[in-house]
Design an enzyme around this catalytic site. Structure first.
Site, PDB file in Angstrom:
ATOM      1  N   GLU A 114     -37.477  32.852 -71.517  1.00  0.00           N
ATOM      2  CA  GLU A 114     -37.586  33.971 -70.585  1.00  0.00           C
ATOM      3  C   GLU A 114     -38.655  34.979 -71.019  1.00  0.00           C
ATOM      4  O   GLU A 114     -38.414  36.179 -71.105  1.00  0.00           O
ATOM      5  CB  GLU A 114     -36.225  34.653 -70.412  1.00  0.00           C
ATOM      6  CG  GLU A 114     -35.171  33.699 -69.886  1.00  0.00           C
ATOM      7  CD  GLU A 114     -33.824  34.340 -69.576  1.00  0.00           C
ATOM      8  OE1 GLU A 114     -33.475  35.313 -70.252  1.00  0.00           O
ATOM      9  OE2 GLU A 114     -33.140  33.848 -68.668  1.00  0.00           O
ATOM     10  N   ASP A 137     -25.962  29.109 -67.524  1.00  0.00           N
ATOM     11  CA  ASP A 137     -25.968  30.481 -68.017  1.00  0.00           C
ATOM     12  C   ASP A 137     -24.662  31.209 -67.690  1.00  0.00           C
ATOM     13  O   ASP A 137     -24.639  32.032 -66.771  1.00  0.00           O
ATOM     14  CB  ASP A 137     -27.160  31.224 -67.396  1.00  0.00           C
ATOM     15  CG  ASP A 137     -27.459  32.525 -68.115  1.00  0.00           C
ATOM     16  OD1 ASP A 137     -26.823  32.796 -69.141  1.00  0.00           O
ATOM     17  OD2 ASP A 137     -28.341  33.261 -67.637  1.00  0.00           O
ATOM     18  N   GLU A 182     -21.281  39.320 -67.215  1.00  0.00           N
ATOM     19  CA  GLU A 182     -22.490  39.366 -66.395  1.00  0.00           C
ATOM     20  C   GLU A 182     -22.317  38.696 -65.030  1.00  0.00           C
ATOM     21  O   GLU A 182     -22.616  39.290 -64.002  1.00  0.00           O
ATOM     22  CB  GLU A 182     -23.645  38.707 -67.165  1.00  0.00           C
ATOM     23  CG  GLU A 182     -24.903  38.596 -66.350  1.00  0.00           C
ATOM     24  CD  GLU A 182     -26.056  37.972 -67.119  1.00  0.00           C
ATOM     25  OE1 GLU A 182     -25.888  37.651 -68.311  1.00  0.00           O
ATOM     26  OE2 GLU A 182     -27.130  37.806 -66.510  1.00  0.00           O
TER      27      GLU A 182
HETATM   28  C1  GCU Z   1     -29.246  35.686 -69.055  1.00  0.00           C
HETATM   29  C2  GCU Z   1     -29.293  37.173 -68.838  1.00  0.00           C
HETATM   30  C3  GCU Z   1     -30.397  37.824 -69.584  1.00  0.00           C
HETATM   31  C4  GCU Z   1     -30.367  37.394 -71.046  1.00  0.00           C
HETATM   32  C5  GCU Z   1     -30.360  35.893 -71.151  1.00  0.00           C
HETATM   33  C6  GCU Z   1     -30.168  35.389 -72.567  1.00  0.00           C
HETATM   34  O1  GCU Z   1     -30.303  35.070 -68.399  1.00  0.00           O
HETATM   35  O2  GCU Z   1     -29.393  37.448 -67.461  1.00  0.00           O
HETATM   36  O3  GCU Z   1     -30.239  39.205 -69.455  1.00  0.00           O
HETATM   37  O4  GCU Z   1     -31.442  37.914 -71.722  1.00  0.00           O
HETATM   38  O5  GCU Z   1     -29.295  35.375 -70.409  1.00  0.00           O
HETATM   39  O6  GCU Z   1     -29.092  34.884 -72.859  1.00  0.00           O
HETATM   40  O7  GCU Z   1     -31.070  35.459 -73.365  1.00  0.00           O
END
Ligand code: GCU
Length: 694
Positions: free
Chosen positions: A279, A358, A386
């Site tokens: 990400e 996730d 979440e």
């Molecule tokens: C999810 C989440 C993010 C987080 C990511 C992770 O995608 O929405 O906020 O950073 O998980 O586990 O790294």
């Protein structure tokens, strides 16, 4: 200004009867030094708890005088390593009524004291105890996604109590957090967000090391090691180098010097958690290196300090094209890591999310569990809700975690469950004591705490924090047993009240699942906030999270003629998931694209299941509210009102989910609800039948 806060399950409310009075009055301590910080804290906690609950001030005495002092035998705490590993304890009573707590080292003693305090709070006679508790998981960690500006990524309980205005905070709440965490057996805490940016990159510099050292000291007094999340690009961002290539000598020397500084300030630091190549975070892939190259570089350099590297497996392509039906995010963890199995150095631990996507309300177990055989592993779960209601909606997650832990991977003839794997029993050192001497296995939870008065926003969400710790320590506990303990300690020993709270918790995950996305397909949430419905919110996005609904059916084909994800499992799981008729109903749409008219094992068509479960889910929330309201007189008013307010929001959310999901599928399929309930078609509220195009 420190915000005030409650003590949650450590409230030590006065107990009516004091059957345990004679035992708790005098304590003999043998083989432990009261000056040791952990022993000191255990003793402090014992006095605080017993004082609060029984109005007695426990006193220390000699073993020989124990029997003479009390009407019965008192508490005898002694060091005994026999059959006990790190953190383990044994409690038994003798005929004279002396209760003996044995531990091989200080943290075992501390956990034993918390166990005894729970028994006193639940009014269990200590003289009837006969237990031996060794932890199943050696590492039991919370991961806090707290940012240094005080915000919390995916935090639903206020702001951070670790950071404020780009500084580390150490205050009374630090100690209370440590007490809470230790009371349920947590022994490692990562205080900063895995997405390490801005000021957090500087945590490993002199600027913050002093405050961190103080925090580490407080934690150590409760048997907890402090960990930090690390920015993989720190050599560039802090050091001004032009690369963070793990094979570069320059990068290696930079890290070596950095770690020398960090560990000389905080010798007790447990190590680092790293989110790399994920990400948008930097990582070894940028330099054409493997995940193992990346992790090993850091691991080698922290090895002399007895520290570990926790390396996350949440690596996937987050810039996918929704038109691409072959790339499957679910496959990514396995595809990115399986080739490196066995390549990690001994102080690297791969941290793997429970599912391949996730933290959805329902997912299969990540196939990395059972796939990796020569690598230390930890299970990562998320108690910050979440995708599971954000501590507005009630969702007790321990049943979900238990499902994951008991999942049979078929990676070995025996001891092949996820619980076996992450405890190290399957692939770690065979000898329990040897394994415990170098903890490399365990469980971590993305934590749900913040600086709100009640720590977790929704008072009932504290059950997830409590439950995670208890379960990580003892994976054989049932979700219900844990809920009972928590409800007794938090609210009341009165069976009527306690059982009503337990019933609310126990049903909550199923209820949440019913009114949100159906049969394992997940998502359908509002993009970025992840609260509330938006059926197509992620359907045409880059995140790889699709449901593929059209007018005929819904679900992702992950079979061997689809994305092939099923092949990442061992048999018979692979075939079971691959065959539509054998696939567990609750995961059907995760693995298959299914026509709306398909008849499920339950005897209903898929579309009717979607309608029914959504109507049921909302009704269940209404019933939950009635149950909660029936407890008004039994519960303290503040938590009662707070939870009542959350339930009202949950009901609104559940209705929104029901109507959006049902209307969506009615509009896609043209098939009416056979019970004629309100679903919103082109002409507004339809009873369905008259405009049905079946
Ligand atoms: C999810 C989440 C993010 C987080 C990511 C992770 O995608 O929405 O906020 O950073 O998980 O586990 O790294």
């Amino acid at each position: 200004m420190e915000k005030k806060w409650t003590q949650l399950w450590l409230a030590y409310r006065p107990c009516r009867e004091s059957e345990n009075g004679p035992v708790v009055r005098y304590t003999a301590l043998e083989g432990f030094d009261l000056a040791h910080p952990v022993v000191k804290n255990a003793w402090r906690e014992w006095r605080r708890g017993i004082g609060g609950m029984l109005g007695i001030t426990p006193k220390l005495t000699e073993r020989e005088t124990l029997q003479k002092e009390g009407a019965r035998g008192g508490l005898w705490i002694r060091r005994n390593e026999d059959g006990l590993i790190l953190g383990g304890y044994r409690i038994h009573a003798d005929a004279a009524g002396t209760v003996c707590l044995e531990a091989g080292e200080e943290t075992g003693l501390l956990y034993g004291v918390f166990y005894l305090l729970r028994c006193v709070a639940m009014q269990r006679p200590l003289t009837e105890l006969s237990i031996c508790c060794n932890p199943d998981n050696l590492l039991r960690m919370t991961n806090h996604w707290d940012n240094m500006d005080g915000s919390i990524e995916r935090g639903y309980s206020g702001r951070s109590f670790f950071f404020e205005k780009n500084r580390v905070i150490v205050n009374g709440r630090t100690r209370d957090f440590a007490r809470l965490a230790a009371s349920v057996g947590i022994n490692g805490v990562v205080i900063n967000n895995v997405n390490v940016k801005d000021e957090a990159t500087w945590l490993i510099t002199q600027k913050h090391l002093g405050a961190l050292a103080k925090m580490a000291e407080i934690f150590a007094g409760y048997g907890i090691r402090l960990f930090l999340s690390l920015n993989y690009a720190a050599p560039m961002e802090l050091g001004g180098l032009d690369s963070a290539d793990p094979l570069s000598e320059e990068v290696r020397s930079w890290w070596a010097e950095r770690f020398r500084i960090v560990f000389s300030a905080i010798p007790k630091l447990g190590g680092f958690l790293v989110k790399a190549d994920s990400e948008g975070r930097p990582g070894p892939f940028t330099y054409g290196r493997t995940q193992a190259d990346g992790a090993n570089l850091l691991a080698d350099l922290v090895q002399p300090y007895g520290a570990v590297i926790l390396w996350r497996c949440f690596v996937y392509n987050c810039t996918q094209d929704w038109r691409d039906y072959k790339t499957d995010r679910a496959r990514a963890g396995y595809d990115n890591f399986i080739g490196t199995d066995g390549a990690y150095h001994e102080n690297v631990i791969l941290q793997i999310k429970n599912g391949p996507m996730d933290f959805q309300i329902r997912e299969p177990v990540s196939p990395l569990f059972g796939g990796l055989r020569r690598t230390n592993q930890m299970l990562e779960v998320q108690i910050a809700q979440e995708y599971t209601g954000q501590q507005i909606d009630l969702c007790y997650l321990i049943p979900l975690f238990q499902e994951v832990l008991s999942f049979q991977t078929y990676c070995a003839k025996q001891q092949d469950t996820v619980a076996d794997i992450v405890s190290g029993r399957t692939f770690g050192e065979k000898d329990e004591k040897e394994r415990a001497a170098r903890p490399r296995w365990g469980m971590a939870a993305v934590c749900n705490t913040g600086n709100e008065e009640n720590w977790t926003g929704n008072d009932l969400a504290a059950a997830n924090f409590y439950g995670f710790g208890r379960l990580a320590f003892d994976t054989s506990l049932s979700a219900e047993e844990i809920a009972k303990e928590w409800a007794s300690l938090t609210f009341s020993n009165d069976p009527g009240t306690r059982d009503a709270v337990v019933a609310l918790l126990m049903g909550s995950r199923d209820t949440y699942e019913k009114y949100t996305s159906p049969l394992g397909i997940g998502w359908m949430v509002t993009p970025s906030t992840h609260y509330g419905p938006s059926v197509d919110g992620y359907e045409y996005s880059r995140w790889g999270t699709y449901h593929r609904a059209d007018h005929l059916g819904v679900g992702v084909d992950r079979t061997d003629v689809g994305t092939g994800f099923v092949r990442q499992y061992h048999e018979p799981n692979a075939s079971r998931y691959n065959r539509l008729e054998q696939c567990p109903q609750e995961l059907l749409l995760f693995f298959h694209h299914v026509p709306y008219s398909y008849v499920l094992p339950s005897g209903k068509t898929l579309i009717q299941h979607i309608y029914d479960s959504h109507f049921e889910g909302v009704r269940e929330v209404e019933r939950m509210i009635e149950v909660w309201e029936s407890l008004r007189e039994k519960l303290p008013s503040k938590p009662y009102e707070r939870v009542r307010e959350r339930f009202a929001r949950q009901l609104e959310n559940a209705r929104e989910w029901r109507d959006q999901v049902n209307s969506y599928f009615y509009r896609k399929s043209g098939i009416a609800d056979e019970k004629g309930r309100p679903v919103y078609g082109a002409l507004g509220k339809e009873t369905g039948n008259e405009i049905s195009v079946q």
